[in-house]
Design an enzyme around this catalytic site. Structure first.
Site, PDB file in Angstrom:
ATOM      1  N   ASP A 102       2.873   1.286   1.619  1.00  0.00           N
ATOM      2  CA  ASP A 102       1.823   2.143   2.339  1.00  0.00           C
ATOM      3  C   ASP A 102       0.803   0.939   2.879  1.00  0.00           C
ATOM      4  O   ASP A 102       1.193  -0.233   2.804  1.00  0.00           O
ATOM      5  CB  ASP A 102       0.865   2.797   1.343  1.00  0.00           C
ATOM      6  CG  ASP A 102       1.392   3.814   0.634  1.00  0.00           C
ATOM      7  OD1 ASP A 102       2.460   4.494   1.177  1.00  0.00           O
ATOM      8  OD2 ASP A 102       1.186   4.443  -0.443  1.00  0.00           O
TER       9      ASP A 102
HETATM   10  N1  URA Z   1       3.916   3.752  -4.194  1.00  0.00           N
HETATM   11  C1  URA Z   1       2.814   4.139  -3.433  1.00  0.00           C
HETATM   12  O1  URA Z   1       1.956   4.975  -3.693  1.00  0.00           O
HETATM   13  N2  URA Z   1       2.616   3.400  -2.429  1.00  0.00           N
HETATM   14  C2  URA Z   1       3.324   2.054  -2.071  1.00  0.00           C
HETATM   15  O2  URA Z   1       3.100   1.518  -1.026  1.00  0.00           O
HETATM   16  C3  URA Z   1       4.631   1.965  -2.863  1.00  0.00           C
HETATM   17  C4  URA Z   1       4.717   2.680  -3.770  1.00  0.00           C
END
Ligand code: URA
Length: 234
Positions: A102
């Protein structure tokens, strides 16, 4: 492509001649004599017949990047900077991401131009461990570890997450190991146990650990051992 096919695709080489050339030890893959016609040849391998080059090896790139917060795991975006912008322009067009994070998540990202390699890292069947350092808004409940070990129901996908391991570091901090990579998976797992993720940092993918010498935004090439190790992590 298989080595015997690559040979018999050459002008003047029949399948039978290809078998004979292999038997006679006249074919080399990356400078090693190869007798096995079934050997899979990628575009990163050099193939020679006697002194003639039948296929030149293209360069393969395997990079580890420390993703800073605020960068998108995408090749381009009109609004936000992307992780590829942290790399030299001449490499960007060739590379793809082996797994996403993310925008707010920091930590280990792997980039390559080798599709087989990235598939091994990201394919659900490989079940490689991904380890995240998680900071939460509320104290992590005593039941969370057991719930994560059982699997959390994800309504959108209508499935349970694979058993995951939670190791508490402090009331609001833990290491979580998951064996898949669903959209926002860690955040959704904590949401399911009544908590919120405030900060998320990926420390490891399978056998590959984020190099502590890399500051956010830095990257380095993987060494030969690191490249190989994802095929045999034990
Ligand atoms: N899980 C999440 O919620 N975000 C990420 O970036 C990676 C794994």
């Amino acid at each position: 492509m298989r080595l015997d096919r690559l040979l018999s695709n050459q002008n003047g080489i029949s399948r039978q001649t290809a078998r004979e050339l292999l038997r006679q030890g006249r074919v080399r893959v990356d400078n090693q004599v190869c007798h096995d016609g079934l050997h899979e040849i990628t575009r990163f391998m050099q193939v020679t017949l006697d002194q003639h080059c039948l296929q030149a090896a293209q360069p393969a790139y395997y990079l580890m990047l420390h993703k800073p917060a605020g960068y998108l795991s995408a090749t381009q975006d009109p609004q936000h900077p992307t992780v590829l912008e942290l790399l030299p322009a001449e490499l960007r067009a060739q590379l793809h991401l082996a797994g996403r994070l993310d925008r707010s998540t920091t930590g280990l990202m792997l980039l390559t131009n080798d599709g087989l390699w990235s598939r091994q890292l990201t394919s659900p069947s490989a079940k490689l461990a991904k380890v995240y350092r998680v900071t939460t808004r509320e104290s992590i409940s005593p039941q969370a570890a057991a719930r994560f070990a059982q699997g959390i129901y994800l309504a959108r996908e209508d499935l349970f997450t694979r058993p995951a391991e939670l190791q508490l570091l402090s009331p609001c901090e833990a290491l979580l190991t998951i064996y898949e990579g669903r959209h926002h998976q860690v955040k959704r797992m904590f949401h399911a146990v009544g908590n919120r993720v405030c900060a998320l940092h990926r420390e490891r993918m399978g056998p590959l650990h984020l190099d502590p010498a890399l500051a956010p935004g830095d990257y380095r090439p993987l060494d030969a051992h690191e490249i190989r190790t994802i095929w045999d992590p034990t």
